[in-house]
Design a protein around this motif. Structure first.
Motif, short mmCIF file in Angstrom:
data_model
loop_
_atom_site.label_atom_id
_atom_site.label_comp_id
_atom_site.label_asym_id
_atom_site.label_seq_id
_atom_site.Cartn_x
_atom_site.Cartn_y
_atom_site.Cartn_z
N PRO A 65 0.82 -1.21 0.00
CA PRO A 65 0.00 0.00 0.00
C PRO A 65 0.86 1.27 0.00
O PRO A 65 1.90 1.33 0.66
CB PRO A 65 -0.81 -0.11 1.30
N GLY A 66 0.43 2.24 -0.77
CA GLY A 66 1.13 3.52 -0.84
C GLY A 66 0.20 4.61 -1.31
O GLY A 66 -0.84 4.35 -1.91
N ALA A 67 0.59 5.85 -1.01
CA ALA A 67 -0.18 7.02 -1.42
C ALA A 67 0.65 7.83 -2.41
O ALA A 67 1.86 8.02 -2.20
CB ALA A 67 -0.53 7.87 -0.20
N SER A 68 0.00 8.30 -3.45
CA SER A 68 0.71 9.03 -4.50
C SER A 68 -0.15 10.14 -5.07
O SER A 68 -1.37 10.13 -4.95
CB SER A 68 1.12 8.07 -5.62
N PHE A 69 0.53 11.09 -5.71
CA PHE A 69 -0.12 12.09 -6.55
C PHE A 69 0.52 11.99 -7.92
O PHE A 69 1.73 11.74 -8.04
CB PHE A 69 0.09 13.51 -6.01
N VAL A 70 -0.27 12.18 -8.95
CA VAL A 70 0.24 12.24 -10.32
C VAL A 70 -0.09 13.62 -10.86
O VAL A 70 -1.25 14.04 -10.85
CB VAL A 70 -0.35 11.14 -11.21
N THR A 71 0.95 14.32 -11.31
CA THR A 71 0.80 15.65 -11.89
C THR A 71 1.17 15.56 -13.37
O THR A 71 2.23 15.05 -13.71
CB THR A 71 1.73 16.66 -11.18
N LEU A 72 0.29 16.06 -14.21
CA LEU A 72 0.51 16.06 -15.65
C LEU A 72 0.62 17.50 -16.13
O LEU A 72 -0.24 18.32 -15.82
CB LEU A 72 -0.65 15.36 -16.36
N ARG A 73 1.69 17.77 -16.85
CA ARG A 73 1.90 19.11 -17.42
C ARG A 73 2.27 18.95 -18.89
O ARG A 73 2.97 18.02 -19.27
CB ARG A 73 3.03 19.85 -16.71
N TRP A 74 1.83 19.92 -19.67
CA TRP A 74 2.25 19.98 -21.06
C TRP A 74 3.69 20.48 -21.09
O TRP A 74 4.16 21.11 -20.13
CB TRP A 74 1.32 20.90 -21.86
N ASN A 75 4.39 20.22 -22.17
CA ASN A 75 5.80 20.65 -22.29
C ASN A 75 5.97 22.15 -22.09
O ASN A 75 7.03 22.60 -21.67
CB ASN A 75 6.39 20.22 -23.63
N ASP A 76 4.92 22.94 -22.37
CA ASP A 76 5.01 24.39 -22.18
C ASP A 76 4.71 24.81 -20.73
O ASP A 76 4.67 25.99 -20.42
CB ASP A 76 4.10 25.13 -23.16
N GLY A 77 4.48 23.83 -19.83
CA GLY A 77 4.26 24.12 -18.42
C GLY A 77 2.82 24.16 -17.97
O GLY A 77 2.54 24.19 -16.77
N ARG A 78 1.87 24.19 -18.92
CA ARG A 78 0.45 24.23 -18.53
C ARG A 78 0.05 22.94 -17.82
O ARG A 78 0.46 21.86 -18.21
CB ARG A 78 -0.45 24.39 -19.76
N LEU A 79 -0.77 23.08 -16.78
CA LEU A 79 -1.24 21.94 -16.02
C LEU A 79 -2.34 21.22 -16.79
O LEU A 79 -3.30 21.84 -17.26
CB LEU A 79 -1.79 22.41 -14.67
#
Length: 182
Positions: A37-51
């Motif tokens: 078991p583990g807790a995580s966050f996934v953050t996705l950004r475009w190459n130009d920095g936009r979320l």
């Protein structure tokens, strides 16, 4: 967690998104620790920095590999900030996985000044809870919200509290993260 394990988790997140978009990809060998078991966050950004999206879990409730895959899909397709994507967009998407340490209560004197003083700038991810309202920022948010004052104001807003609200009922918890990218 080792750097190569964090990178493998980020690749696993990317693979989950690719499979959802109909791309045939194979995951590499998963470390035994990914089955715990583990807790995580996934953050996705475009190459130009936009979320594109950021979704996660604050407490471990499933295997870390499953948590990462589910959060990747949610960040890409269910986050209200996300824009529709296709398989052709994958090369333009940066995937960051943050594996969270256990939550730890932040002791403070009940005042907002005491809360600000208890924060470790640049280190702490913070969960703010007041009754049913909650908000969290990953430690990475210190790059944008550089002072404890601004950090707490924005965290209160995220919890749907006014910027000038304070109550001794506010509970603060901290966590740290280990990050990997793909």
């Amino acid at each position: 967690m080792k750097h190569e394990d964090l990178s493998a988790l980020a690749r696993h997140a990317r693979s989950a998104i690719a499979r959802e978009l109909g791309v045939d990809v194979a995951d590499g060998e998963m470390a035994a620790s990914f089955k715990r078991p583990g807790a995580s966050f996934v953050t996705l950004r475009w190459n130009d920095g936009r979320l594109q999206g950021c979704i996660g879990s604050l407490e471990p409730r499933r295997a870390l590999a499953d948590d990462v895959a589910e959060n990747a899909l949610a960040a890409c397709f269910a986050d209200p900030r996300a824009t529709p994507i296709s398989a052709g967009d994958l090369d333009d998407l940066k995937v960051e996985v943050s594996v969270l340490s256990p939550l730890e209560r932040i002791a403070y004197d009940g005042t907002e000044a005491g809360a600000r003083a208890a924060l470790r700038v640049g280190t702490d991810g913070v969960l703010l809870t007041c009754g049913p309202r909650r908000g969290t920022f990953l430690p990475q948010m210190w790059e944008q919200l550089e002072t404890p004052e601004v950090f707490l104001i924005e965290l209160k807003r995220k919890a749907r509290l006014s910027a000038d609200f304070w109550s001794s009922e506010i509970e603060l918890q901290r966590y740290t993260v280990a990050k990997g990218e793909s």
